[in-house]
Structure formats: C-alpha cells, structure tokens
Motif scaffolding. Structure first.
Motif, PDB file in Angstrom:
ATOM      1  N   SER A 151     -58.276 -56.529  84.207  1.00 44.11           N
ATOM      2  CA  SER A 151     -59.182 -55.856  83.278  1.00 44.11           C
ATOM      3  C   SER A 151     -59.218 -56.615  81.963  1.00 44.11           C
ATOM      4  CB  SER A 151     -58.753 -54.403  83.042  1.00 44.11           C
ATOM      5  OG  SER A 151     -57.480 -54.371  82.431  1.00 44.11           O
ATOM      6  N   VAL A 152     -60.369 -56.553  81.313  1.00 44.13           N
ATOM      7  CA  VAL A 152     -60.556 -57.298  80.072  1.00 44.13           C
ATOM      8  C   VAL A 152     -61.150 -56.390  79.013  1.00 44.13           C
ATOM      9  CG1 VAL A 152     -61.831 -59.184  78.977  1.00 44.13           C
ATOM     10  CG2 VAL A 152     -60.893 -59.497  81.261  1.00 44.13           C
ATOM     11  N   LYS A 153     -60.594 -56.459  77.818  1.00 41.15           N
ATOM     12  CA  LYS A 153     -61.201 -55.772  76.682  1.00 41.15           C
ATOM     13  C   LYS A 153     -62.172 -56.741  76.022  1.00 41.15           C
ATOM     14  CE  LYS A 153     -57.363 -52.633  75.773  1.00 41.15           C
ATOM     15  NZ  LYS A 153     -56.326 -52.209  74.807  1.00 41.15           N
ATOM     16  N   ALA A 154     -63.306 -56.218  75.596  1.00 42.78           N
ATOM     17  CA  ALA A 154     -64.355 -57.070  75.047  1.00 42.78           C
ATOM     18  C   ALA A 154     -63.859 -57.956  73.921  1.00 42.78           C
ATOM     19  CB  ALA A 154     -65.524 -56.209  74.573  1.00 42.78           C
ATOM     20  N   ASN A 155     -62.960 -57.417  73.086  1.00 41.06           N
ATOM     21  CA  ASN A 155     -62.505 -58.216  71.943  1.00 41.06           C
ATOM     22  C   ASN A 155     -61.681 -59.442  72.359  1.00 41.06           C
ATOM     23  OD1 ASN A 155     -60.020 -57.124  72.601  1.00 41.06           O
ATOM     24  ND2 ASN A 155     -59.896 -55.776  70.833  1.00 41.06           N
ATOM     25  N   GLU A 156     -61.281 -59.506  73.636  1.00 40.82           N
ATOM     26  CA  GLU A 156     -60.547 -60.673  74.134  1.00 40.82           C
ATOM     27  C   GLU A 156     -61.482 -61.846  74.442  1.00 40.82           C
ATOM     28  OE1 GLU A 156     -56.939 -59.558  76.799  1.00 40.82           O
ATOM     29  OE2 GLU A 156     -58.485 -58.081  77.253  1.00 40.82           O
ATOM     30  N   VAL A 157     -62.780 -61.563  74.552  1.00 41.74           N
ATOM     31  CA  VAL A 157     -63.726 -62.628  74.917  1.00 41.74           C
ATOM     32  C   VAL A 157     -64.827 -62.804  73.868  1.00 41.74           C
ATOM     33  CG1 VAL A 157     -63.315 -62.539  77.398  1.00 41.74           C
ATOM     34  CG2 VAL A 157     -64.994 -60.969  76.375  1.00 41.74           C
ATOM     35  N   ILE A 158     -64.644 -62.183  72.703  1.00 46.29           N
ATOM     36  CA  ILE A 158     -65.595 -62.344  71.595  1.00 46.29           C
ATOM     37  C   ILE A 158     -64.897 -63.129  70.489  1.00 46.29           C
ATOM     38  CG2 ILE A 158     -66.982 -61.176  69.836  1.00 46.29           C
ATOM     39  CD1 ILE A 158     -67.127 -58.748  71.696  1.00 46.29           C
ATOM     40  N   PHE A 159     -65.542 -64.207  70.058  1.00 44.84           N
ATOM     41  CA  PHE A 159     -64.970 -65.074  69.029  1.00 44.84           C
ATOM     42  C   PHE A 159     -66.001 -65.285  67.932  1.00 44.84           C
ATOM     43  CE2 PHE A 159     -62.984 -65.871  73.028  1.00 44.84           C
ATOM     44  CZ  PHE A 159     -61.632 -66.056  72.746  1.00 44.84           C
ATOM     45  N   GLN A 160     -65.554 -65.304  66.693  1.00 42.11           N
ATOM     46  CA  GLN A 160     -66.500 -65.511  65.593  1.00 42.11           C
ATOM     47  C   GLN A 160     -66.652 -66.997  65.281  1.00 42.11           C
ATOM     48  OE1 GLN A 160     -65.166 -62.191  62.740  1.00 42.11           O
ATOM     49  NE2 GLN A 160     -67.388 -62.250  62.520  1.00 42.11           N
ATOM     50  N   GLY A 161     -67.905 -67.354  64.939  1.00 45.15           N
ATOM     51  CA  GLY A 161     -68.209 -68.732  64.601  1.00 45.15           C
ATOM     52  C   GLY A 161     -68.871 -68.812  63.242  1.00 45.15           C
ATOM     53  N   PHE A 162     -69.702 -69.814  63.062  1.00 46.74           N
ATOM     54  CA  PHE A 162     -70.376 -70.071  61.790  1.00 46.74           C
ATOM     55  C   PHE A 162     -70.980 -68.795  61.197  1.00 46.74           C
ATOM     56  CE2 PHE A 162     -74.553 -70.947  59.787  1.00 46.74           C
ATOM     57  CZ  PHE A 162     -74.108 -71.594  58.636  1.00 46.74           C
ATOM     58  N   ASN A 163     -70.672 -68.550  59.949  1.00 45.26           N
ATOM     59  CA  ASN A 163     -71.250 -67.441  59.183  1.00 45.26           C
ATOM     60  C   ASN A 163     -71.059 -66.080  59.853  1.00 45.26           C
ATOM     61  OD1 ASN A 163     -72.460 -66.923  56.723  1.00 45.26           O
ATOM     62  ND2 ASN A 163     -74.533 -66.892  57.543  1.00 45.26           N
ATOM     63  N   GLY A 164     -69.955 -65.943  60.597  1.00 50.82           N
ATOM     64  CA  GLY A 164     -69.633 -64.652  61.204  1.00 50.82           C
ATOM     65  C   GLY A 164     -70.356 -64.337  62.491  1.00 50.82           C
ATOM     66  N   ILE A 165     -71.055 -65.311  63.084  1.00 54.99           N
ATOM     67  CA  ILE A 165     -71.772 -65.070  64.341  1.00 54.99           C
ATOM     68  C   ILE A 165     -70.764 -64.799  65.457  1.00 54.99           C
ATOM     69  CG2 ILE A 165     -73.277 -66.119  66.096  1.00 54.99           C
ATOM     70  CD1 ILE A 165     -74.469 -67.815  63.775  1.00 54.99           C
ATOM     71  N   TYR A 166     -71.004 -63.749  66.229  1.00 57.49           N
ATOM     72  CA  TYR A 166     -70.144 -63.424  67.364  1.00 57.49           C
ATOM     73  C   TYR A 166     -70.558 -64.284  68.560  1.00 57.49           C
ATOM     74  CZ  TYR A 166     -68.802 -59.350  64.595  1.00 57.49           C
ATOM     75  OH  TYR A 166     -68.347 -58.531  63.596  1.00 57.49           O
ATOM     76  N   CYS A 167     -69.569 -64.952  69.170  1.00 53.47           N
ATOM     77  CA  CYS A 167     -69.839 -65.881  70.267  1.00 53.47           C
ATOM     78  C   CYS A 167     -69.195 -65.391  71.555  1.00 53.47           C
ATOM     79  CB  CYS A 167     -69.288 -67.259  69.926  1.00 53.47           C
ATOM     80  SG  CYS A 167     -69.975 -67.988  68.420  1.00 53.47           S
ATOM     81  N   VAL A 168     -69.990 -65.407  72.632  1.00 55.33           N
ATOM     82  CA  VAL A 168     -69.511 -64.993  73.952  1.00 55.33           C
ATOM     83  C   VAL A 168     -70.020 -65.990  74.985  1.00 55.33           C
ATOM     84  CG1 VAL A 168     -69.563 -63.198  75.737  1.00 55.33           C
ATOM     85  CG2 VAL A 168     -69.569 -62.552  73.317  1.00 55.33           C
ATOM     86  N   GLU A 169     -69.165 -66.346  75.941  1.00 51.25           N
ATOM     87  CA  GLU A 169     -69.598 -67.168  77.076  1.00 51.25           C
ATOM     88  C   GLU A 169     -69.310 -66.397  78.359  1.00 51.25           C
ATOM     89  OE1 GLU A 169     -71.190 -69.950  77.043  1.00 51.25           O
ATOM     90  OE2 GLU A 169     -70.858 -70.811  75.044  1.00 51.25           O
ATOM     91  N   ALA A 170     -70.367 -66.127  79.135  1.00 51.42           N
ATOM     92  CA  ALA A 170     -70.201 -65.372  80.378  1.00 51.42           C
ATOM     93  C   ALA A 170     -69.404 -66.163  81.397  1.00 51.42           C
ATOM     94  CB  ALA A 170     -71.575 -65.002  80.948  1.00 51.42           C
ATOM     95  N   GLY A 171     -69.662 -67.468  81.467  1.00 52.68           N
ATOM     96  CA  GLY A 171     -68.950 -68.307  82.425  1.00 52.68           C
ATOM     97  C   GLY A 171     -69.563 -68.257  83.808  1.00 52.68           C
ATOM     98  N   GLY A 172     -68.928 -68.953  84.746  1.00 54.38           N
ATOM     99  CA  GLY A 172     -69.424 -69.015  86.122  1.00 54.38           C
ATOM    100  C   GLY A 172     -68.275 -68.970  87.098  1.00 54.38           C
TER     101      GLY A 172
END
Length: 292
Positions: free
Chosen positions: A69-90
């Motif tokens: 199981s994964v909590k969303a905050n484990e796969v959300i990372f902040q980048g430039f100017n506070g942008i939230y970054c997520v990669e779904a992957g394959g």
C-alpha cells in the motif's frame, strides 16, 4: 466549499516536445500564482525532471511494487516554485500494459482525495500520444481531464498522432469524455510549417492555442536540468510559454474535433508534399501556400 481543480491532459507523439511544453506550462502557471501538480503518465517517467533539476523521482508503480500500500505523500515531490510532481510509471519491461500506471495512480489519488487536500488549481497530465488506448486513454475516456490539448509539429507522424487522438476524443465525447481545447504547435519556425498546422486544424475543426518556435534556449535550459521559465526567464522563448499559460488558464470551452479518415489524411499530406517539393524546386512561391 473547496475550489474547483481544473484538470488538463497534454498529449503528443513521443519526442515531439510534449514534456518540455508541459513542464514550461506548469512553471509559467506557478509564476502566475496558481497551485499546480504535473502528473507524468509516460512509462519513461521523465516528465517532471526539468522541474526538479534533472532528478528522477520514485514512480507510483515502482513504489507499489516495493510495498503493498502507498500513501499519496510518498509519491508526491515538490519542484520548481512549489509545483507538485508525480510520475505514474510503467510495468517491468516486457510485462503488462504501459498505461497501467495511469489507471493505478489516478485511482490512488481519488481514494485519498489528494487534489482537494492540496487545494490545487491545476492538475496537468503529461500523456504519451502515440497510441490512444488502454491506460493512455483514461484521462479522456473517464472524463478525468476537462480539457485536452495536443502538441504537434508540422511533421506527418506528429499530425497523424494528433488525428488519432482526435478520433479517441470523438469516440468518448458521446459518453462524457474530455473534449479538445486545441493544438499547441511546436517547433514552428518555417512559414510553411505554420501553414501546414493551420490547414490541419481547419480541416479537423479545431484551433491552434499557441505557436512555439524551436529554440536553442530550450536545449540550453534542459542541459541544466531546468525549464526555460526557470533557467532563462527573460528570454523570448520563456514569454511564449507564459503566453501559452495565460491562454490555457483562461480557456473555458473545449469542443469535439472532426478527425480525418486515414485516406483523407493521406490525401491531405500528399498535397502538402507536392507543394513543398514544388517550393523547393522553385516552381511555386511561398506565398501561394494559402491557396492549397
């Protein structure tokens, strides 16, 4: 009452500059004061690299493979100017559907009410547009994205991929799917390239949202692991991305496109091929393009 989050999907043929355009769009929207999440939906998992100094982030599917199981905050990372970054992957190479990461990630974020908790203004899905099937069609088919845009150059295979996307939108529009906002014309430097894209959108009853020229500034910025907005904020290219961001932020009405059949698209392309050959051999002048 929570504010409405606008969800946008950006499609495009692999290698056409879709992720470059999307990341600069996210950066420009964040400059305007919006809270933005960029949701990478390509199995290469490199959509958000230039928002994070060229660094990769753990994907949703990779994290799920490591734990049940994964909590969303484990796969959300902040980048430039506070942008939230997520990669779904394959999936692992050679196993399963490449679009599964989108399906899994979207479901995870829905269950955990991520968008509401983060109080986002925009979620931008960066989606591979070579094939509009299975998981890659989720933002359209499920009506997750409110507006869809496609990045296309004047090259035939890019136009072909956009036309295929239009077919998917047309099919799912009857059952509540997302609609088309328009085409982001990329790498438009030669006059004939603009003419080709303008003719294509006229044929398919849509519109060009912005013309983005090819620029060495983009290459220089990406070699630093950054967007043009971050690395070269005072350039003409950065202003083009800001113009695109303003247009998309103000965009409210998307429509069902009128895709061409394959035979129609081939015939259309052949006419342009004949024209470009004639222009190269000097038997036709550039200004005659509008009469095609």
């Amino acid at each position: 009452m929570a504010k409405k989050t606008t969800q946008i999907a950006i499609y495009g043929k692999g290698g056409i500059g879709k992720s470059t355009t999307t990341s600069n769009l996210s950066a420009a929207l964040s400059e305007m004061g919006y809270k933005v999440m960029q949701f990478g939906c390509d199995p290469k998992s490199d959509s958000t690299n230039t928002l994070r100094n060229g660094k990769y982030i753990p994907t949703v599917l990779d994290t799920l493979r490591e734990k049940n199981s994964v909590k969303a905050n484990e796969v959300i990372f902040q980048g430039f100017n506070g942008i939230y970054c997520v990669e779904a992957g394959g999936p692992a190479p050679g196993v399963g559907c490449a679009g599964r990461g989108i399906i899994t990630a979207v479901e995870l974020f829905k269950q955990q009410k991520v968008f509401e908790e983060l109080d986002l203004d925009f979620v931008i899905y960066d989606v591979l547009g070579d094939v509009v099937c299975g998981g890659f069609a989720v933002p359209i088919r499920e009506g997750i994205a409110e507006h869809v845009f496609t990045v296309s150059s004047a090259d035939f295979m890019s136009v072909y991929a956009s036309n295929n996307l239009f077919k998917g939108i047309h099919k799912y529009s009857k059952s509540g799917g997302a609609l088309l906002g328009g085409v982001i014309a990329n790498s438009i430097n030669a006059p004939y390239a603009k003419d080709i894209i303008d003719d294509f959108v006229a044929q398919t009853k849509t519109q060009v949202i912005e013309y983005v020229p090819r620029s060495v500034t983009v290459t220089q910025s990406e070699l630093q692991g950054k967007t043009t907005i971050e690395a070269a904020p005072n350039t003409a290219q950065a202003d083009v991305y800001r113009s695109l961001a303003k247009k998309i932020a103000n965009h409210t009405e998307s429509k069902t496109p009128a895709p061409l059949e394959v035979s129609e698209l081939r015939e259309w392309a052949a006419k342009w091929g004949d024209y470009l050959l004639a222009m190269e051999t000097g038997t036709i002048r550039t200004e005659q393009a509008g009469n095609l």
